[in-house]
Scaffold this motif. Structure first.
Motif, PDB file in Angstrom:
ATOM      1  N   THR A 129       0.840  -1.201   0.000  1.00  0.00           N
ATOM      2  CA  THR A 129       0.000   0.000   0.000  1.00  0.00           C
ATOM      3  C   THR A 129       0.878   1.255   0.000  1.00  0.00           C
ATOM      4  OG1 THR A 129      -1.696  -1.231   1.186  1.00  0.00           O
ATOM      5  CG2 THR A 129      -1.903   1.161   1.196  1.00  0.00           C
ATOM      6  N   ALA A 130       1.944   1.235   0.786  1.00  0.00           N
ATOM      7  CA  ALA A 130       2.861   2.382   0.826  1.00  0.00           C
ATOM      8  C   ALA A 130       3.554   2.561  -0.526  1.00  0.00           C
ATOM      9  CB  ALA A 130       3.893   2.183   1.942  1.00  0.00           C
ATOM     10  N   ALA A 131       3.973   1.446  -1.134  1.00  0.00           N
ATOM     11  CA  ALA A 131       4.636   1.533  -2.441  1.00  0.00           C
ATOM     12  C   ALA A 131       3.678   2.091  -3.488  1.00  0.00           C
ATOM     13  CB  ALA A 131       5.157   0.159  -2.861  1.00  0.00           C
ATOM     14  N   TYR A 142       1.785   6.365  -6.974  1.00  0.00           N
ATOM     15  CA  TYR A 142       0.738   7.339  -7.366  1.00  0.00           C
ATOM     16  C   TYR A 142       1.352   8.724  -7.526  1.00  0.00           C
ATOM     17  CZ  TYR A 142      -3.993   9.396  -7.222  1.00  0.00           C
ATOM     18  OH  TYR A 142      -5.168  10.046  -7.513  1.00  0.00           O
ATOM     19  N   GLN A 143       2.201   9.088  -6.556  1.00  0.00           N
ATOM     20  CA  GLN A 143       2.838  10.424  -6.575  1.00  0.00           C
ATOM     21  C   GLN A 143       3.835  10.575  -7.725  1.00  0.00           C
ATOM     22  OE1 GLN A 143       1.837  12.661  -4.485  1.00  0.00           O
ATOM     23  NE2 GLN A 143       1.016  11.561  -2.718  1.00  0.00           N
ATOM     24  N   HIS A 144       4.356   9.432  -8.194  1.00  0.00           N
ATOM     25  CA  HIS A 144       5.386   9.479  -9.237  1.00  0.00           C
ATOM     26  C   HIS A 144       4.878   8.957 -10.578  1.00  0.00           C
ATOM     27  CE1 HIS A 144       7.757   9.861  -5.542  1.00  0.00           C
ATOM     28  NE2 HIS A 144       8.617  10.521  -6.295  1.00  0.00           N
ATOM     29  N   ASP A 145       3.562   8.820 -10.687  1.00  0.00           N
ATOM     30  CA  ASP A 145       2.963   8.379 -11.936  1.00  0.00           C
ATOM     31  C   ASP A 145       3.497   7.011 -12.367  1.00  0.00           C
ATOM     32  OD1 ASP A 145       1.090   8.857 -13.876  1.00  0.00           O
ATOM     33  OD2 ASP A 145       2.481   9.886 -15.230  1.00  0.00           O
ATOM     34  N   ALA A 146       3.696   6.147 -11.399  1.00  0.00           N
ATOM     35  CA  ALA A 146       4.222   4.799 -11.672  1.00  0.00           C
ATOM     36  C   ALA A 146       3.231   3.786 -11.107  1.00  0.00           C
ATOM     37  CB  ALA A 146       5.591   4.621 -11.014  1.00  0.00           C
ATOM     38  N   PHE A 147       2.624   3.029 -12.010  1.00  0.00           N
ATOM     39  CA  PHE A 147       1.537   2.136 -11.575  1.00  0.00           C
ATOM     40  C   PHE A 147       1.901   0.653 -11.704  1.00  0.00           C
ATOM     41  CE2 PHE A 147      -0.207   6.272 -12.520  1.00  0.00           C
ATOM     42  CZ  PHE A 147      -0.882   6.538 -11.336  1.00  0.00           C
ATOM     43  N   ASP A 181      -6.694  -5.354  -6.245  1.00  0.00           N
ATOM     44  CA  ASP A 181      -8.101  -4.967  -6.271  1.00  0.00           C
ATOM     45  C   ASP A 181      -8.376  -3.857  -5.256  1.00  0.00           C
ATOM     46  OD1 ASP A 181     -10.723  -5.382  -7.310  1.00  0.00           O
ATOM     47  OD2 ASP A 181     -11.253  -6.332  -5.410  1.00  0.00           O
ATOM     48  N   SER A 182      -7.800  -3.986  -4.066  1.00  0.00           N
ATOM     49  CA  SER A 182      -7.983  -2.948  -3.035  1.00  0.00           C
ATOM     50  C   SER A 182      -7.420  -1.610  -3.505  1.00  0.00           C
ATOM     51  CB  SER A 182      -7.256  -3.325  -1.744  1.00  0.00           C
ATOM     52  OG  SER A 182      -7.707  -4.549  -1.300  1.00  0.00           O
ATOM     53  N   LEU A 183      -6.253  -1.664  -4.159  1.00  0.00           N
ATOM     54  CA  LEU A 183      -5.616  -0.425  -4.630  1.00  0.00           C
ATOM     55  C   LEU A 183      -6.483   0.249  -5.690  1.00  0.00           C
ATOM     56  CD1 LEU A 183      -1.912  -1.674  -4.867  1.00  0.00           C
ATOM     57  CD2 LEU A 183      -2.900  -0.220  -3.082  1.00  0.00           C
ATOM     58  N   LEU A 184      -7.046  -0.564  -6.574  1.00  0.00           N
ATOM     59  CA  LEU A 184      -7.932  -0.024  -7.610  1.00  0.00           C
ATOM     60  C   LEU A 184      -9.134   0.672  -6.967  1.00  0.00           C
ATOM     61  CD1 LEU A 184      -8.985   0.253 -10.536  1.00  0.00           C
ATOM     62  CD2 LEU A 184      -9.914  -2.052 -10.328  1.00  0.00           C
ATOM     63  N   ARG A 185      -9.705   0.006  -5.974  1.00  0.00           N
ATOM     64  CA  ARG A 185     -10.893   0.583  -5.331  1.00  0.00           C
ATOM     65  C   ARG A 185     -10.521   1.796  -4.487  1.00  0.00           C
ATOM     66  NH1 ARG A 185     -15.192  -3.371  -5.252  1.00  0.00           N
ATOM     67  NH2 ARG A 185     -14.449  -5.210  -6.326  1.00  0.00           N
ATOM     68  N   GLY A 186      -9.383   1.722  -3.820  1.00  0.00           N
ATOM     69  CA  GLY A 186      -9.026   2.773  -2.873  1.00  0.00           C
ATOM     70  C   GLY A 186      -8.383   3.993  -3.505  1.00  0.00           C
ATOM     71  N   MET A 187      -7.782   3.830  -4.696  1.00  0.00           N
ATOM     72  CA  MET A 187      -7.110   4.973  -5.324  1.00  0.00           C
ATOM     73  C   MET A 187      -7.665   5.276  -6.720  1.00  0.00           C
ATOM     74  SD  MET A 187      -3.140   4.698  -4.141  1.00  0.00           S
ATOM     75  CE  MET A 187      -2.673   3.662  -2.744  1.00  0.00           C
ATOM     76  N   GLU A 188      -8.536   4.403  -7.210  1.00  0.00           N
ATOM     77  CA  GLU A 188      -9.094   4.533  -8.556  1.00  0.00           C
ATOM     78  C   GLU A 188      -8.007   4.681  -9.616  1.00  0.00           C
ATOM     79  OE1 GLU A 188     -12.386   7.356  -8.290  1.00  0.00           O
ATOM     80  OE2 GLU A 188     -13.708   5.624  -7.972  1.00  0.00           O
ATOM     81  N   THR A 193      -5.311   1.798 -11.785  1.00  0.00           N
ATOM     82  CA  THR A 193      -5.009   0.385 -11.969  1.00  0.00           C
ATOM     83  C   THR A 193      -3.537   0.133 -11.717  1.00  0.00           C
ATOM     84  OG1 THR A 193      -6.774   0.209 -13.584  1.00  0.00           O
ATOM     85  CG2 THR A 193      -5.125  -1.544 -13.591  1.00  0.00           C
ATOM     86  N   PHE A 194      -3.259  -0.442 -10.570  1.00  0.00           N
ATOM     87  CA  PHE A 194      -1.886  -0.848 -10.254  1.00  0.00           C
ATOM     88  C   PHE A 194      -1.712  -2.296 -10.673  1.00  0.00           C
ATOM     89  CE2 PHE A 194      -2.309   2.709  -7.365  1.00  0.00           C
ATOM     90  CZ  PHE A 194      -1.032   3.260  -7.355  1.00  0.00           C
ATOM     91  N   GLN A 195      -0.569  -2.587 -11.254  1.00  0.00           N
ATOM     92  CA  GLN A 195      -0.226  -3.982 -11.512  1.00  0.00           C
ATOM     93  C   GLN A 195       0.930  -4.345 -10.599  1.00  0.00           C
ATOM     94  OE1 GLN A 195       0.216  -4.194 -15.883  1.00  0.00           O
ATOM     95  NE2 GLN A 195      -1.412  -5.721 -15.676  1.00  0.00           N
ATOM     96  N   ILE A 196       0.742  -5.394  -9.828  1.00  0.00           N
ATOM     97  CA  ILE A 196       1.803  -5.842  -8.927  1.00  0.00           C
ATOM     98  C   ILE A 196       2.474  -7.046  -9.574  1.00  0.00           C
ATOM     99  CG2 ILE A 196       2.392  -6.590  -6.598  1.00  0.00           C
ATOM    100  CD1 ILE A 196      -0.231  -5.335  -5.622  1.00  0.00           C
ATOM    101  N   HIS A 197       3.722  -6.847  -9.973  1.00  0.00           N
ATOM    102  CA  HIS A 197       4.473  -7.906 -10.661  1.00  0.00           C
ATOM    103  C   HIS A 197       5.328  -8.659  -9.643  1.00  0.00           C
ATOM    104  CE1 HIS A 197       3.413  -5.959 -14.496  1.00  0.00           C
ATOM    105  NE2 HIS A 197       3.589  -4.835 -13.812  1.00  0.00           N
ATOM    106  N   THR A 198       5.212  -9.963  -9.686  1.00  0.00           N
ATOM    107  CA  THR A 198       5.967 -10.804  -8.749  1.00  0.00           C
ATOM    108  C   THR A 198       6.716 -11.871  -9.553  1.00  0.00           C
ATOM    109  OG1 THR A 198       3.937 -12.109  -8.469  1.00  0.00           O
ATOM    110  CG2 THR A 198       4.391 -10.454  -6.788  1.00  0.00           C
ATOM    111  N   PRO A 199       7.826 -11.463 -10.192  1.00  0.00           N
ATOM    112  CA  PRO A 199       8.484 -12.386 -11.125  1.00  0.00           C
ATOM    113  C   PRO A 199       8.997 -13.684 -10.482  1.00  0.00           C
ATOM    114  CG  PRO A 199       9.836 -10.408 -10.749  1.00  0.00           C
ATOM    115  CD  PRO A 199       8.492 -10.145 -10.155  1.00  0.00           C
ATOM    116  N   LEU A 200       9.156 -13.684  -9.176  1.00  0.00           N
ATOM    117  CA  LEU A 200       9.693 -14.895  -8.529  1.00  0.00           C
ATOM    118  C   LEU A 200       8.604 -15.770  -7.912  1.00  0.00           C
ATOM    119  CD1 LEU A 200      12.761 -13.373  -6.640  1.00  0.00           C
ATOM    120  CD2 LEU A 200      12.529 -13.965  -9.047  1.00  0.00           C
ATOM    121  N   MET A 201       7.353 -15.332  -8.033  1.00  0.00           N
ATOM    122  CA  MET A 201       6.252 -15.952  -7.295  1.00  0.00           C
ATOM    123  C   MET A 201       6.254 -17.484  -7.350  1.00  0.00           C
ATOM    124  SD  MET A 201       3.683 -15.679  -5.346  1.00  0.00           S
ATOM    125  CE  MET A 201       3.260 -13.950  -5.181  1.00  0.00           C
ATOM    126  N   HIS A 202       6.457 -18.028  -8.553  1.00  0.00           N
ATOM    127  CA  HIS A 202       6.341 -19.487  -8.674  1.00  0.00           C
ATOM    128  C   HIS A 202       7.692 -20.159  -8.933  1.00  0.00           C
ATOM    129  CE1 HIS A 202       2.064 -18.968  -8.393  1.00  0.00           C
ATOM    130  NE2 HIS A 202       2.109 -18.090  -9.390  1.00  0.00           N
TER     131      HIS A 202
END
Ligand code: ZN
Length: 228
Positions: free
Chosen positions: A111-113, A118-123, A150-157, A159-168
């Motif tokens: 959420t902090a990231a 948001y402040q730096h136009d980086a989604f 989903d929470s970020l989309l609802r809370g900030m309107e 679309t953030f994409q959270i990339h987790t390249p190591l997830m699997h």
């Protein structure tokens, strides 16, 4: 510029690998680190050295912010913020998890990231969360990450994409990926994993052992220095 990302950079092996993944993918990369009174706080001192490696290999400067998350320690933290807990033991409040589990950590960090982004136009947010590692933290699972998106989309309107390249990826797969990313290997020598906060790394704590096993299984030698 559309191609802009914020990397959650703890200074550990997975976040460093994710940083270099992002540097190869995005035109502009920012990094955020979190100071939450972690015992292995030395990792924060390593971050500028890791970012220097990016500049050395790729020429770009990565703007970096250290965000104060001391409220995690105030909230009780867990083994990573409490000197009296043995991180190799089960968590006192959740015996299915290791004592290193810090309740709410990634929820707050992402959420902090996002607020920073948001402040730096980086989604695009990039993190080293991995559900195939051995700790089983529920806030590292992809399902959790999807819910946060989903929470970020609802809370900030936005679309953030959270990339987790190591997830699997297994730890050895992560090591093999790091090998393919220019500069990443050199940066891994500056990364920090040891829960005991030692440099050279202790080699014996659960975090060091998991790290060493990954390099060993990948048939590689960890560029990090270990105590003899
Ligand atoms: Zn260690």
């Amino acid at each position: 510029m559309e191609s802009r990302a914020v990397v959650l950079l703890s200074g550990g092996q997975d976040s460093v690998t994710s940083l270099f993944w992002a540097v190869h993918k995005y035109d502009e990369v920012h990094a955020v680190s979190f100071d939450y009174g972690q015992r292995h706080r030395v990792e924060l001192e390593q971050v500028p050295k890791i970012l220097d490696v990016v500049t050395q290999f790729h020429g770009n400067i990565v703007p970096h912010a250290v965000l104060d998350m001391s409220l995690l320690a105030q909230l009780g933290g867990g083994g990573l913020t409490n000197d009296n807990l043995d991180v190799s033991e089960p968590h006192p409040l959740a015996t299915e998890l290791p004592a290193s589990f810090v309740p709410g950590r990634n929820l707050l960090f992402l959420t902090a990231a996002a607020a920073y982004g948001y402040q730096h136009d980086a989604f695009n947010l990039v993190g080293g969360m991995c559900e195939t590692d051995f700790s089983g933290y529920p806030d590292c699972r992809r399902k959790t990450i999807d819910a946060i998106e989903d929470s970020l989309l609802r809370g900030m309107e936005r679309t953030f994409q959270i990339h987790t390249p190591l997830m699997h990826l297994t730890k050895e797969d992560s090591v093999s990926l790091a090998r393919t990313l220019s500069g990443c290997w050199e940066a891994l020598a500056e990364s920090h994993t040891c829960y005991e906060g030692h440099r050279p790394a202790c080699g014996g704590c659960p975090a060091c052992r998991i790290r060493l096993r990954g390099f060993c299984k990948a048939g590689e030698t960890d560029p990090l220095e270990y105590a003899a």
